[in-house]
Design an enzyme around this catalytic site. Structure first.
Site, PDB file in Angstrom:
ATOM      1  N   SER A 164       0.857  -1.190   0.000  1.00 29.77           N
ATOM      2  CA  SER A 164       0.000   0.000   0.000  1.00 29.77           C
ATOM      3  C   SER A 164       0.885   1.228   0.000  1.00 29.77           C
ATOM      4  O   SER A 164       1.982   1.219   0.566  1.00 29.77           O
ATOM      5  CB  SER A 164      -0.908   0.026   1.231  1.00 29.77           C
ATOM      6  OG  SER A 164      -1.547   1.286   1.366  1.00 29.77           O
ATOM      7  N   TYR A 177      -1.324  -1.037  10.158  1.00 33.36           N
ATOM      8  CA  TYR A 177      -1.537  -1.183   8.715  1.00 33.36           C
ATOM      9  C   TYR A 177      -0.306  -0.779   7.907  1.00 33.36           C
ATOM     10  O   TYR A 177       0.216  -1.595   7.126  1.00 33.36           O
ATOM     11  CB  TYR A 177      -2.774  -0.397   8.276  1.00 33.36           C
ATOM     12  CG  TYR A 177      -3.099  -0.585   6.815  1.00 33.36           C
ATOM     13  CD1 TYR A 177      -3.682  -1.763   6.368  1.00 33.36           C
ATOM     14  CD2 TYR A 177      -2.812   0.408   5.883  1.00 33.36           C
ATOM     15  CE1 TYR A 177      -3.978  -1.953   5.018  1.00 33.36           C
ATOM     16  CE2 TYR A 177      -3.100   0.234   4.537  1.00 33.36           C
ATOM     17  CZ  TYR A 177      -3.686  -0.950   4.113  1.00 33.36           C
ATOM     18  OH  TYR A 177      -3.962  -1.138   2.776  1.00 33.36           O
TER      19      TYR A 177
END
Length: 270
Positions: A164, A177
């Site tokens: 990401s 995350y």
């Protein structure tokens, strides 16, 4: 681009980028084994896909993952493509609601000129951190480890890991995350170096906003705030990511390995 007769495993295959990837690969001629925790969604989506089989498995369960690859071995004796798209942004609904509340305050403050400093660290439990890492990072490692010998038997192949842009730039958000996604980038490089002698290529994708239920869960105001960070003022569609995966899976990219491509609308420019 075609991947006719290729055997592929795709995780997170019941929705979002994983499902788009599974559809793109089957359209391009591959046989796809899809892995997802949600059996009903997986069965519903895979019913209409040609040459596709679904397995309701938690990627953080290494024993279950090994069983899926044992089935691939029994059926075909090899593997050509592995796509690790399974991932979570938070450990569960309660934690998502907490994050959404902070994001709402952050967006409201930006609109009114109020000073607001989001703080996440104190609200993250050991279990929260471990759960996200177990799915995003450990799950990716388990599938790569299980796939390596089957990829060698194919005489080479391609592994594509979903990271990401959050793992590459600094954004205020729960640390589990971006930590898990940045780790995927590092693991991609290490595995690419190890498997290169076997003509197995390993690359990562680091997208920004993609039009998925997970991304849209925090509401339009937050989506718009994230879009403000990128020159291209729109989210990516899942089929765009599917075609980028197809490029990395096909011979069109056979001199790419250890790379992280960032379809992020310009949020990351290197």
């Amino acid at each position: 681009m075609r991947v006719d007769d290729a055997i592929a495993v795709v995780t997170g295959a019941a929705s979002g980028m994983g499902l788009a990837t599974a559809k793109t690969l089957t359209d391009a001629g591959a046989t796809v084994y899809g892995i997802d925790l949600r059996r009903e969604a997986l069965d519903q989506e895979f019913t209409s896909l040609p040459r596709a089989s679904g397995f309701a498995v938690d990627v953080s369960d290494s024993t279950a993952i090994n069983e899926v690859f044992a089935q691939v071995e029994a059926d075909h004796g090899k593997l050509d493509i592995l796509v690790n798209a399974a991932g979570v942004s938070t450990p569960g609904e309660k934690q998502q609601a907490w994050v959404d509340g902070i994001n709402d305050r952050m967006v409201s403050a930006a609109k009114t000129g109020e000073t607001f400093h989001p703080e996440f660290l104190g609200g993250i439990t050991d279990e929260d951190f471990d759960r996200v890492v177990a799915t995003n990072l450990n799950g990716t490692f388990y599938t790569i480890r299980a796939a390596r010998e089957l990829l060698k038997r194919a005489g080479g192949g391609s592994i594509i890991n979903f990271a990401s842009v959050a793992g590459l730039i600094g954004l205020p958000m729960p640390a589990y995350y971006p930590a898990s996604k940045a780790a995927i980038v590092g693991m991609t490089k290490a595995v690419a170096a190890e498997l290169a002698p076997f003509d197995i290529r390993v690359n990562a994708l680091a997208p920004a906003g993609v039009n998925t239920a997970m991304f849209n869960a925090s509401g339009d105001d937050h989506v718009q705030a994230l879009l403000a960070l990128q020159p291209l003022k729109r989210v990516a569609e899942t089929d765009e990511l599917g075609h980028t995966v197809l490029f990395l899976a096909s011979d069109a990219s056979k001199h790419f390995t250890g790379q992280t491509l960032s379809p992020s609308g310009g949020a990351l420019m290197v």
